[in-house]
Scaffold this motif. Structure first.
Motif, PDB file in Angstrom:
ATOM      1  N   GLY A 191      -3.124 -11.185   1.900  1.00  0.00           N
ATOM      2  CA  GLY A 191      -1.722 -11.589   1.895  1.00  0.00           C
ATOM      3  C   GLY A 191      -0.907 -10.799   0.897  1.00  0.00           C
ATOM      4  N   PHE A 201      -0.249  -7.321   2.347  1.00  0.00           N
ATOM      5  CA  PHE A 201       0.760  -7.505   3.396  1.00  0.00           C
ATOM      6  C   PHE A 201       2.144  -7.713   2.795  1.00  0.00           C
ATOM      7  CE2 PHE A 201       3.060 -10.617   6.079  1.00  0.00           C
ATOM      8  CZ  PHE A 201       3.177  -9.893   7.261  1.00  0.00           C
ATOM      9  N   SER A 241       2.701 -12.580  -3.556  1.00  0.00           N
ATOM     10  CA  SER A 241       2.106 -13.299  -2.431  1.00  0.00           C
ATOM     11  C   SER A 241       2.595 -14.747  -2.440  1.00  0.00           C
ATOM     12  CB  SER A 241       0.573 -13.270  -2.495  1.00  0.00           C
ATOM     13  OG  SER A 241       0.024 -13.852  -1.321  1.00  0.00           O
ATOM     14  N   THR A 248      -5.445 -14.995   9.276  1.00  0.00           N
ATOM     15  CA  THR A 248      -4.886 -14.179  10.352  1.00  0.00           C
ATOM     16  C   THR A 248      -4.697 -12.734   9.909  1.00  0.00           C
ATOM     17  OG1 THR A 248      -3.774 -16.064  11.374  1.00  0.00           O
ATOM     18  CG2 THR A 248      -2.902 -13.884  11.888  1.00  0.00           C
ATOM     19  N   ILE A 249      -4.113 -12.540   8.728  1.00  0.00           N
ATOM     20  CA  ILE A 249      -3.918 -11.179   8.209  1.00  0.00           C
ATOM     21  C   ILE A 249      -5.262 -10.489   8.024  1.00  0.00           C
ATOM     22  CG2 ILE A 249      -3.036  -9.798   6.283  1.00  0.00           C
ATOM     23  CD1 ILE A 249      -0.954 -12.064   5.844  1.00  0.00           C
ATOM     24  N   ARG A 307      -5.688  -7.122  10.002  1.00  0.00           N
ATOM     25  CA  ARG A 307      -5.510  -5.915   9.196  1.00  0.00           C
ATOM     26  C   ARG A 307      -6.763  -5.484   8.440  1.00  0.00           C
ATOM     27  NH1 ARG A 307      -0.437  -4.157   8.399  1.00  0.00           N
ATOM     28  NH2 ARG A 307      -1.637  -2.220   8.182  1.00  0.00           N
TER      29      ARG A 307
END
Length: 412
Positions: free
Chosen positions: A292, A295, A326, A336-337, A341
């Motif tokens: 996170g 991201f 974050s 999910t990330i 990714r």
């Protein structure tokens, strides 16, 4: 008192009860037509739905929910003053993190706010954030200090964490992170600040008994390998367990240091080296991944999860919840990330967010999976399958969260 949870669509848990590593990392046990029996807040057994059980005093209708272990978040910065949404907007407009820090933002912005806010205000803010994280399925936390960078404010943060431990119905491990950054008043005098951490802060924290772990931001331009080794060895002498922010921005060698010192975990690890991975695996150090953060900072380089898993590493996931890099309460979003990714499978993501997070905090015998003898720390997912946890991204499908057999969150 014995309780039966029935009408469950799926019971989903790591296959092992201690740690998920190797082939087990990509496996989950998925049971249908089964009920969970609780006794005095713990899991007693999982039995077929049509099997009778003596002594049941209470029945919970799961109404077709998918039940998983509640999440364990092993890396958060939950106690802080202020927020930094303006900095976030600057990053969207093209400013780099270090550029913003030179403008007076970054960690030191939060340090100023945390120093100025009262303990009660910090506590009230932390309670709101913690409860938001519970609503997204987390029932076990690690929480760090690190926004004081002076003895009294670091102790103030840790006192807030202690109050959270006493007031909130979750499990919390406290970590001292006085070496999170070099404060402005010590710029150009890093050696003096390292000595302050070693000879003033750490003994004060130990005397008050308000932290179990010591962490450090081991990174180029902040605390180098020698600084980190000195602080962590001093912490070890005083009886603290060790965690390390390692190799986030550069391949400095924090992973190797974590292995050398036998840290409980090394975290971030975006730039961990092959040698660092090997030393961590050999020493049993947990790799705590924070996708996170990568991201949120709009970087394309994520930690090498595939290489870590191939090497036999123990991989955990965390939100890294903090106001600067974050600001998310959602472990499902982090999973999910990690899948999209970092290349994890859904099964690997769930193992990393439950059992392996518990392992990194020494709580693998207490929580992180649905096995007899463990606490009944459970999430009730309003979905046709556990895969919806990742598939239906950005939506909170968690209907309820249970801790030690009691509901601590139920969606209105």
């Amino acid at each position: 008192m014995k309780t039966r949870i029935t009408n469950i669509r799926e019971i989903v848990t790591p296959v092992g009860s201690r740690v998920a590593v190797g082939a087990d990392m990509d496996k989950l046990s998925v049971l249908t037509h089964s009920d969970i029996i609780l006794s005095d807040g713990n899991i007693e057994s999982v039995i077929p739905r049509n099997q009778e059980e003596q002594g049941i005093k209470h029945v919970i209708d799961a109404e077709g929910a998918v039940i998983l272990p509640a999440f364990v978040d092993p890396h958060t910065h939950l106690v802080f003053g202020g927020t930094r949404e303006d900095e976030f907007n600057l990053r969207i407009r093209g400013k780099k993190y270090m550029e913003i820090a030179r403008m007076g933002g970054g960690i030191n912005s939060t340090v100023r706010a945390t120093r100025s806010e009262s303990e009660d205000t910090l506590f009230e803010h932390a309670v709101r954030n913690l409860r938001d994280m519970v609503a997204h399925g987390t029932a076990t936390f690690e929480i760090k200090s690190g926004y004081g960078l002076e003895t009294e404010t670091e102790l103030k943060q840790l006192r807030v964490i202690k109050r959270l431990q006493e007031s909130e119905p979750v499990d919390i491990k406290a970590t001292f992170l006085g070496a999170h950054e070099i404060p402005p008043e010590y710029q150009g005098r890093k050696k003096d600040y390292v000595n302050l951490v070693c000879e003033d802060m750490l003994p004060a924290v130990k005397e008050q008994g308000i932290a179990e772990y010591c962490d450090i931001f081991c990174e180029t331009g902040v605390f180098d390998i020698d600084d980190s080794r000195k602080i962590l060895n001093r912490a070890k002498e005083l009886g603290f367990k060790l965690r390390i922010h390692a190799d986030e921005l550069t391949p400095l060698g924090g992973g190797e240091l974590a292995g050398e010192l036998g840290a409980a975990s090394a975290d971030h690890l975006v730039h961990v080296t092959k040698a660092g991975i090997a030393k961590m695996v050999q020493a049993g150090v947990v790799f705590v991944m924070l996708p996170g953060t990568t991201f949120f900072l709009m970087s394309d380089k994520f930690a090498p999860a595939g290489k870590i898993l191939e090497a036999g590493g123990i991989l955990a996931l965390s939100t890294d919840f903090n106001p600067g890099s974050s600001y998310t309460h959602s472990m499902p979003m982090v999973i999910t990330i990690a899948c999209l990714r970092m290349g994890l499978t859904i099964e690997q993501g769930i193992n990393a967010a439950t059992l392996n997070g518990a392992y990194s905090l020494g709580l693998q015998n207490v929580t992180g999976s649905i096995h007899p003898g463990k606490q009944a720390d459970l999430i009730f997912l309003d979905a046709p399958s556990y895969k919806f946890l990742v598939y239906n991204f950005g939506v909170n499908r968690i209907r309820a969260v249970m801790k030690k057999g009691q509901f601590i969150y139920q969606k209105a």
